[in-house]
Design a protein around this motif. Sequence first.
Motif: not given
Length: 251
Positions: A41-67
């Motif tokens: 959030v700090e580095q990208l200078d965007v809101g938490r919801n924006t970061v969460r949606e971006a991460v969620r999208a990349l998790v959906h594609t399989g590029m990221l994996e939440p543990r």
Amino acid sequence: MPLRSTVRTNLVDLVIEQMESLIASGEWQVGTKIPAEPVLVEQLDVGRNTVREAVRALVHTGMLEPRQGDGTYVRASSGFGAAVQRRLRRAGDLEAFEVRASLERDAARYAAQRRTDEDVTALRTALAVRDRAWKSGDLAAFVDADMDFHRAVAGAAHNSVLAELYDHLSDALRSTLQSVVGAPVPESVRNQYASHEAIVDAIEAQDPEAAERAALAHLSEGMAALRDTPDTATPDAAAGAGADRSKGAQK
């Protein structure tokens, strides 16, 4: 409302693009944990919801994996790589190895035709690192070194599509390599130093036929090792073998 919705979507897309770029460039390497949400959030200078949606999208594609309780890790270097991994998870080790074999055979042939002096140096270095890893007895280090060697061969082919495809397959085929190295066969088959050295010699000599023969020789040894290991059969074959064993037990 429509304007705000559009801006919000664009922000998410921009964050996704930046994250994909970090992953593709290797700054966020496969297997490593990405920065925590507050840091992003700090580095990208965007809101938490924006970061969460971006991460969620990349998790959906399989590029990221939440543990859970640990964080989010990079699983694949691209959406294509993630798709390859998903498909290979439904295949047996032998099937996956056969696909890898097709790529390696062509990579060796093209490398012999197109290699540079720098490529040969890189191959010799990768071969030496692979040999040291084998002698150290560290299985994980040896598998990494073996993958790096074959990536160097693919790179020497100077075909960007082949190199990228092999790179994606390599990450997904780690378990296959571990199966070959751990198979109950002679050390020479698991190590395969001579056959790997023959590949480098043929590439250096710019002999495509010899390079292809050397690649096929080493691949044949690996596939034979997999065929002799029951757990590496294709899913259907494994199921059939299990049924046969069950019938035998009933008798």
